[in-house]
Design a protein around this motif. Structure first.
Motif, PDB file in Angstrom:
ATOM      1  N   THR A  81       0.833  -1.209   0.000  1.00 58.66           N
ATOM      2  CA  THR A  81       0.000   0.000   0.000  1.00 58.66           C
ATOM      3  C   THR A  81       0.868   1.259   0.000  1.00 58.66           C
ATOM      4  N   GLY A  82       2.031   1.179   0.625  1.00 61.44           N
ATOM      5  CA  GLY A  82       2.942   2.311   0.583  1.00 61.44           C
ATOM      6  C   GLY A  82       3.400   2.617  -0.830  1.00 61.44           C
ATOM      7  N   VAL A  83       3.779   1.570  -1.565  1.00 63.59           N
ATOM      8  CA  VAL A  83       4.224   1.757  -2.948  1.00 63.59           C
ATOM      9  C   VAL A  83       3.084   2.311  -3.804  1.00 63.59           C
ATOM     10  N   ILE A  84       1.863   1.815  -3.583  1.00 63.01           N
ATOM     11  CA  ILE A  84       0.704   2.303  -4.339  1.00 63.01           C
ATOM     12  C   ILE A  84       0.485   3.791  -4.075  1.00 63.01           C
ATOM     13  N   HIS A  85       0.564   4.189  -2.822  1.00 58.03           N
ATOM     14  CA  HIS A  85       0.366   5.612  -2.500  1.00 58.03           C
ATOM     15  C   HIS A  85       1.508   6.469  -3.058  1.00 58.03           C
ATOM     16  N   GLY A  86       2.716   5.907  -3.108  1.00 60.14           N
ATOM     17  CA  GLY A  86       3.812   6.634  -3.735  1.00 60.14           C
ATOM     18  C   GLY A  86       3.557   6.861  -5.215  1.00 60.14           C
ATOM     19  N   GLY A  87       2.982   5.837  -5.886  1.00 59.49           N
ATOM     20  CA  GLY A  87       2.627   5.997  -7.301  1.00 59.49           C
ATOM     21  C   GLY A  87       1.574   7.070  -7.503  1.00 59.49           C
ATOM     22  N   ILE A  88       0.575   7.094  -6.604  1.00 57.55           N
ATOM     23  CA  ILE A  88      -0.441   8.145  -6.688  1.00 57.55           C
ATOM     24  C   ILE A  88       0.200   9.510  -6.446  1.00 57.55           C
ATOM     25  N   GLY A  89       1.149   9.560  -5.506  1.00 53.81           N
ATOM     26  CA  GLY A  89       1.851  10.810  -5.241  1.00 53.81           C
ATOM     27  C   GLY A  89       2.597  11.322  -6.456  1.00 53.81           C
ATOM     28  N   LEU A  90       3.224  10.410  -7.220  1.00 57.12           N
ATOM     29  CA  LEU A  90       3.903  10.813  -8.450  1.00 57.12           C
ATOM     30  C   LEU A  90       2.915  11.415  -9.448  1.00 57.12           C
ATOM     31  N   TRP A  91       1.739  10.786  -9.560  1.00 56.42           N
ATOM     32  CA  TRP A  91       0.724  11.304 -10.492  1.00 56.42           C
ATOM     33  C   TRP A  91       0.240  12.682 -10.041  1.00 56.42           C
ATOM     34  N   VAL A  92       0.047  12.851  -8.726  1.00 55.94           N
ATOM     35  CA  VAL A  92      -0.419  14.140  -8.210  1.00 55.94           C
ATOM     36  C   VAL A  92       0.630  15.226  -8.457  1.00 55.94           C
ATOM     37  N   MET A  93       1.904  14.885  -8.258  1.00 50.78           N
ATOM     38  CA  MET A  93       2.950  15.869  -8.521  1.00 50.78           C
ATOM     39  C   MET A  93       2.996  16.226 -10.007  1.00 50.78           C
ATOM     40  N   ALA A  94       2.829  15.205 -10.862  1.00 50.92           N
ATOM     41  CA  ALA A  94       2.787  15.477 -12.300  1.00 50.92           C
ATOM     42  C   ALA A  94       1.594  16.361 -12.645  1.00 50.92           C
ATOM     43  N   LEU A  95       0.473  16.152 -11.958  1.00 51.41           N
ATOM     44  CA  LEU A  95      -0.699  16.995 -12.177  1.00 51.41           C
ATOM     45  C   LEU A  95      -0.398  18.435 -11.758  1.00 51.41           C
ATOM     46  N   ALA A  96       0.311  18.591 -10.662  1.00 52.26           N
ATOM     47  CA  ALA A  96       0.623  19.927 -10.171  1.00 52.26           C
ATOM     48  C   ALA A  96       1.483  20.707 -11.165  1.00 52.26           C
ATOM     49  N   ILE A  97       2.402  20.006 -11.846  1.00 54.03           N
ATOM     50  CA  ILE A  97       3.281  20.707 -12.792  1.00 54.03           C
ATOM     51  C   ILE A  97       2.736  20.661 -14.216  1.00 54.03           C
ATOM     52  N   GLY A  98       1.549  20.051 -14.385  1.00 53.24           N
ATOM     53  CA  GLY A  98       0.864  20.099 -15.681  1.00 53.24           C
ATOM     54  C   GLY A  98       1.283  19.046 -16.676  1.00 53.24           C
ATOM     55  N   SER A  99       1.825  17.912 -16.205  1.00 48.36           N
ATOM     56  CA  SER A  99       2.273  16.879 -17.150  1.00 48.36           C
ATOM     57  C   SER A  99       1.615  15.529 -16.918  1.00 48.36           C
ATOM     58  N   ALA A 100       0.515  15.502 -16.156  1.00 47.51           N
ATOM     59  CA  ALA A 100      -0.139  14.226 -15.855  1.00 47.51           C
ATOM     60  C   ALA A 100      -1.012  13.771 -17.009  1.00 47.51           C
ATOM     61  N   ARG A 101      -1.059  12.458 -17.214  1.00 42.66           N
ATOM     62  CA  ARG A 101      -1.963  11.879 -18.194  1.00 42.66           C
ATOM     63  C   ARG A 101      -3.330  11.664 -17.562  1.00 42.66           C
ATOM     64  N   ASP A 102      -4.339  11.484 -18.415  1.00 43.82           N
ATOM     65  CA  ASP A 102      -5.692  11.222 -17.923  1.00 43.82           C
ATOM     66  C   ASP A 102      -5.695   9.951 -17.075  1.00 43.82           C
ATOM     67  N   GLY A 103      -6.177  10.084 -15.828  1.00 42.13           N
ATOM     68  CA  GLY A 103      -6.110   8.969 -14.894  1.00 42.13           C
ATOM     69  C   GLY A 103      -6.893   7.756 -15.335  1.00 42.13           C
ATOM     70  N   GLN A 104      -8.143   7.939 -15.794  1.00 43.20           N
ATOM     71  CA  GLN A 104      -8.983   6.815 -16.182  1.00 43.20           C
ATOM     72  C   GLN A 104      -8.412   6.089 -17.388  1.00 43.20           C
ATOM     73  N   ASN A 105      -7.982   6.841 -18.404  1.00 43.85           N
ATOM     74  CA  ASN A 105      -7.409   6.205 -19.586  1.00 43.85           C
ATOM     75  C   ASN A 105      -6.127   5.462 -19.256  1.00 43.85           C
ATOM     76  N   SER A 106      -5.327   6.028 -18.369  1.00 44.08           N
ATOM     77  CA  SER A 106      -4.091   5.375 -17.959  1.00 44.08           C
ATOM     78  C   SER A 106      -4.390   4.061 -17.249  1.00 44.08           C
ATOM     79  N   GLN A 107      -5.398   4.056 -16.370  1.00 44.37           N
ATOM     80  CA  GLN A 107      -5.767   2.839 -15.659  1.00 44.37           C
ATOM     81  C   GLN A 107      -6.224   1.765 -16.632  1.00 44.37           C
ATOM     82  N   ILE A 108      -7.076   2.140 -17.581  1.00 41.87           N
ATOM     83  CA  ILE A 108      -7.574   1.170 -18.551  1.00 41.87           C
ATOM     84  C   ILE A 108      -6.428   0.602 -19.388  1.00 41.87           C
ATOM     85  N   ALA A 109      -5.479   1.467 -19.763  1.00 42.32           N
ATOM     86  CA  ALA A 109      -4.339   1.006 -20.563  1.00 42.32           C
ATOM     87  C   ALA A 109      -3.509  -0.016 -19.790  1.00 42.32           C
ATOM     88  N   TRP A 110      -3.275   0.257 -18.511  1.00 40.98           N
ATOM     89  CA  TRP A 110      -2.504  -0.671 -17.699  1.00 40.98           C
ATOM     90  C   TRP A 110      -3.225  -2.015 -17.551  1.00 40.98           C
TER      91      TRP A 110
END
Length: 265
Positions: free
Chosen positions: A90-119
């Motif tokens: 769960t720690g690693v999962i939250h770290g991954g979410i943290g990376l996405w949130v940081m990418a969102l903050a700097i404007g480089s995040a991909r669409d979350g739903q599409n990314s999940q479906i792709a994975w």
């Protein structure tokens, strides 16, 4: 640890508030990533996203240390090893979410739903991919049942320090855990359908689970209760941020909520 729980609290205040609003308006209920995407456009939104990302990174570090060093005294038996492995995962999962949130903050995040479906589609396309996704669905369902059980039997009272405020809001903490666990089970069901049919698009996150509630008879009422439940779950996380007890750090002498209740009865 406390920064991580605080960040989770902020996230579920957002998701729960949007869900409650969607119960009485034409807007759609939002999942975690959609809610955070909306936060970016708000005043001080980028600063808030940065705080959430840092909190999630801190939570990742805490969970990994907790699992490796066993600071919550789960032990070295089979049950303890499983609990500690769960902390690390769960720690690693939250770290991954943290990376996405940081990418969102700097404007480089991909669409979350599409990314999940792709994975998930990538997993389904692997040899034995369907059993892998099905196993993930079972694990997620187990987590949901765990949260329901934790709330229904007040197990959280064993690791929260006694405080007058906690005694007053205890029913809300219970309600939040049960609702959150039930929603996780709904998410797990969607992953199960994706595994069964081999269609990643059938998998959904928290937003789809909330939407499925609204599509039912009396769905808007159910969605309203779910939204309030997520806000209560946010309150639970904020309570963890303030009153969480760590046995190897705080020592055995701290009075827990359960001990205080037993003393009063």
């Amino acid at each position: 640890m406390r920064a991580g729980y605080a960040a989770r609290g902020v996230i579920y205040v957002l998701v729960g508030s949007l869900a409650f609003w969607a119960a009485f308006s034409p807007s759609q209920p939002e999942g975690t990533k959609d809610a955070l995407s909306q936060l970016r456009a708000a005043p001080l939104g980028i600063a808030m996203l940065s705080f959430i990302a840092i909190g999630l990174f801190a939570y990742m570090i805490w969970r990994i240390i907790a699992g490796v060093a066993d600071v919550e005294e789960h032990g070295r038996g089979a049950k303890g090893i499983f609990a500690r492995a769960g902390q690390i995962v769960t720690g690693v999962i939250h770290g991954g979410i943290g990376l996405w949130v940081m990418a969102l903050a700097i404007g480089s995040a991909r669409d979350g739903q599409n990314s999940q479906i792709a994975w998930i589609q990538a997993l389904l396309d692997l040899p034995g991919g369907r059993p892998i996704v099905a196993t993930g669905a079972l694990v997620l369902a187990g987590a949901g049942v765990y949260y329901v059980k934790k709330g229904a039997f007040s197990e959280y009272q064993d690791h929260l320090a006694s405080a007058p405020l906690l005694s007053r809001i205890d029913p809300l903490l219970k309600y939040g855990l049960i609702i959150y666990g039930g929603l996780l089970v709904l998410v797990a069901v969607s992953f199960g359908f994706a595994a069964w049919n081999g269609e990643a698009a059938q998998s959904g996150g928290l937003g789809q689970a909330l939407q499925s509630l609204r599509d039912l008879a009396f769905g808007r009422v159910l969605l309203g209760f779910a939204g309030l439940g997520l806000i209560a779950f946010a309150l639970y996380n904020l309570a963890e941020a303030v009153w969480r007890i760590v046995p190897t750090i705080d020592g055995p002498g701290v009075e827990t909520m359960r001990r205080a209740a037993q003393r009063l009865t």
